[in-house]
Motif scaffolding. Structure first.
Motif, mmCIF file in Angstrom:
data_model
loop_
_atom_site.group_PDB
_atom_site.id
_atom_site.type_symbol
_atom_site.label_atom_id
_atom_site.label_comp_id
_atom_site.label_asym_id
_atom_site.label_seq_id
_atom_site.Cartn_x
_atom_site.Cartn_y
_atom_site.Cartn_z
ATOM 1 N N PRO A 62 0.789 -1.172 0.033
ATOM 2 C CA PRO A 62 0.030 0.068 0.018
ATOM 3 C C PRO A 62 0.864 1.099 0.158
ATOM 4 O O PRO A 62 1.992 1.350 0.513
ATOM 5 N N ARG A 63 0.287 2.297 -0.322
ATOM 6 C CA ARG A 63 0.915 3.637 -0.378
ATOM 7 C C ARG A 63 0.276 4.701 0.421
ATOM 8 O O ARG A 63 -0.172 5.764 -0.278
ATOM 9 N N PRO A 64 0.124 4.630 1.671
ATOM 10 C CA PRO A 64 -0.700 5.787 2.365
ATOM 11 C C PRO A 64 0.128 6.833 2.495
ATOM 12 O O PRO A 64 1.395 7.031 2.277
ATOM 13 N N SER A 65 -0.639 7.817 2.699
ATOM 14 C CA SER A 65 -0.076 9.413 2.626
ATOM 15 C C SER A 65 -0.679 9.959 4.172
ATOM 16 O O SER A 65 -1.317 9.669 4.769
ATOM 17 N N GLY A 66 0.430 11.096 4.367
ATOM 18 C CA GLY A 66 -0.190 11.800 5.669
ATOM 19 C C GLY A 66 -0.192 11.028 6.922
ATOM 20 O O GLY A 66 0.711 10.316 7.325
ATOM 21 N N LYS A 67 -1.146 11.277 7.806
ATOM 22 C CA LYS A 67 -1.428 10.724 9.002
ATOM 23 C C LYS A 67 -1.744 9.230 8.842
ATOM 24 O O LYS A 67 -0.952 8.574 9.749
ATOM 25 N N ALA A 68 -2.146 9.036 7.750
ATOM 26 C CA ALA A 68 -2.456 7.154 7.907
ATOM 27 C C ALA A 68 -1.080 6.570 7.762
ATOM 28 O O ALA A 68 -0.720 5.550 8.233
ATOM 29 N N ALA A 69 -0.105 7.185 6.960
ATOM 30 C CA ALA A 69 1.459 6.649 6.834
ATOM 31 C C ALA A 69 2.029 6.560 8.245
ATOM 32 O O ALA A 69 2.863 5.553 8.475
ATOM 33 N N ASP A 70 1.935 7.524 9.064
ATOM 34 C CA ASP A 70 2.299 7.687 10.233
ATOM 35 C C ASP A 70 1.728 6.666 11.083
ATOM 36 O O ASP A 70 2.675 6.010 11.665
ATOM 37 N N TYR A 71 0.551 6.479 11.094
ATOM 38 C CA TYR A 71 -0.040 5.456 11.834
ATOM 39 C C TYR A 71 0.443 3.937 11.416
ATOM 40 O O TYR A 71 0.690 3.191 12.314
ATOM 41 N N CYS A 72 0.552 3.953 10.299
ATOM 42 C CA CYS A 72 0.948 2.491 9.747
ATOM 43 C C CYS A 72 2.618 2.215 10.099
ATOM 44 O O CYS A 72 2.772 1.159 10.556
ATOM 45 N N ARG A 73 3.342 3.286 10.090
ATOM 46 C CA ARG A 73 4.479 3.166 10.532
ATOM 47 C C ARG A 73 4.827 2.933 12.068
ATOM 48 O O ARG A 73 5.571 2.093 12.623
ATOM 49 N N ALA A 74 3.965 3.466 12.992
ATOM 50 C CA ALA A 74 4.122 3.187 14.283
ATOM 51 C C ALA A 74 3.518 1.699 14.472
ATOM 52 O O ALA A 74 3.873 0.897 15.386
ATOM 53 N N LEU A 75 2.304 1.412 13.841
ATOM 54 C CA LEU A 75 1.890 -0.006 14.168
ATOM 55 C C LEU A 75 2.765 -1.073 13.452
ATOM 56 O O LEU A 75 3.282 -2.164 14.361
ATOM 57 N N SER A 76 3.416 -0.944 12.641
ATOM 58 C CA SER A 76 4.619 -1.698 11.930
ATOM 59 C C SER A 76 5.844 -1.868 13.027
ATOM 60 O O SER A 76 6.377 -2.928 13.233
ATOM 61 N N ALA A 77 6.112 -0.780 13.679
ATOM 62 C CA ALA A 77 7.132 -0.926 14.625
ATOM 63 C C ALA A 77 6.907 -1.680 16.021
ATOM 64 O O ALA A 77 7.722 -2.470 16.735
ATOM 65 N N ALA A 78 5.423 -1.790 16.168
ATOM 66 C CA ALA A 78 4.853 -2.561 17.376
ATOM 67 C C ALA A 78 4.591 -4.005 16.819
ATOM 68 O O ALA A 78 4.495 -4.743 17.947
ATOM 69 N N LEU A 79 4.432 -4.438 15.746
ATOM 70 C CA LEU A 79 4.122 -5.763 15.329
ATOM 71 C C LEU A 79 5.007 -6.734 16.042
ATOM 72 O O LEU A 79 6.160 -6.668 15.965
ATOM 73 N N PRO A 80 4.356 -7.969 16.342
ATOM 74 C CA PRO A 80 5.397 -8.957 17.258
ATOM 75 C C PRO A 80 5.995 -9.804 16.072
ATOM 76 O O PRO A 80 5.767 -9.941 14.929
ATOM 77 N N GLN A 81 6.927 -10.295 16.625
ATOM 78 C CA GLN A 81 7.931 -11.075 15.659
ATOM 79 C C GLN A 81 7.452 -12.809 15.608
ATOM 80 O O GLN A 81 7.760 -13.589 14.870
ATOM 81 N N GLU A 82 6.307 -12.937 16.355
ATOM 82 C CA GLU A 82 5.720 -14.236 16.474
ATOM 83 C C GLU A 82 4.191 -13.893 16.610
ATOM 84 O O GLU A 82 3.690 -13.273 17.400
#
Length: 172
Positions: A48-68
């Motif tokens: 996906p290619r989100p922009s603005g706040k949606a991209a910021d929220y997605c990057r924050a979610l990505s950093a929190a995702l589990p390794q398992e």
């Protein structure tokens, strides 16, 4: 006493150069097929290619995702992106954040089963292969979790397991 090598009649009808190349060609074809199956099509995921706040929220979610996730190790798809993640091998559960709003939310499937977990409502869609696609509703960014058939004991389990993180990182 030496054993005589018996060549099948079908091969003796072929010219000698063709007979000599038959085994190497067969082995080469086998290797090509095996390599092709290792780099399966499901290793590619549309990013996906989100922009603005949606991209910021997605990057924050990505950093929190589990390794398992539910006993499956994280193996992110290619190309690498902060907007995609995957767990398991084949079949595997895939998360995409920042997708466009699915058109189906306005169509005949709008009333499909929409389970809720940790204050996150997921619209569901049964896929032709027996798996499910879950998409968040009423969030600042749309998150999609695709769960192939047999990837989880209950098809909703992966989305439910990720709900608390989605709720914490993407406002409703």
């Amino acid at each position: 006493m030496a054993r005589e090598l018996r060549i099948p009649k079908a091969l003796t009808a072929l010219p000698a150069p063709v007979r000599w190349l038959a085994v190497p060609v067969a082995l080469t074809c086998t290797v090509v097929v095996l390599i092709g199956s290792w780099s399966s099509a499901d290793s590619q995921v549309e990013v996906p290619r989100p922009s603005g706040k949606a991209a910021d929220y997605c990057r924050a979610l990505s950093a929190a995702l589990p390794q398992e996730l539910l006993g499956h190790a994280r193996k992110d798809p290619s190309p690498a992106s902060p907007y995609t993640a995957a767990w398991g091998s084949s079949p595997r559960t895939v998360l995409r954040c920042g997708i466009d709003r699915p058109e189906e939310l306005d169509g005949e499937h709008a009333a499909d089963w929409s389970p809720t977990a940790d204050d996150v409502t997921w619209w569901s869609q049964k896929l032709s292969d027996g798996g499910y696609r879950f998409v968040t509703t009423m969030r600042a960014a749309y998150v999609e979790v695709t769960v192939p058939a047999c990837a989880a004991q209950n098809s909703f389990d992966p989305a439910a397991a990720l709900s608390s993180l989605v709720n914490a990182k993407i406002p409703g």
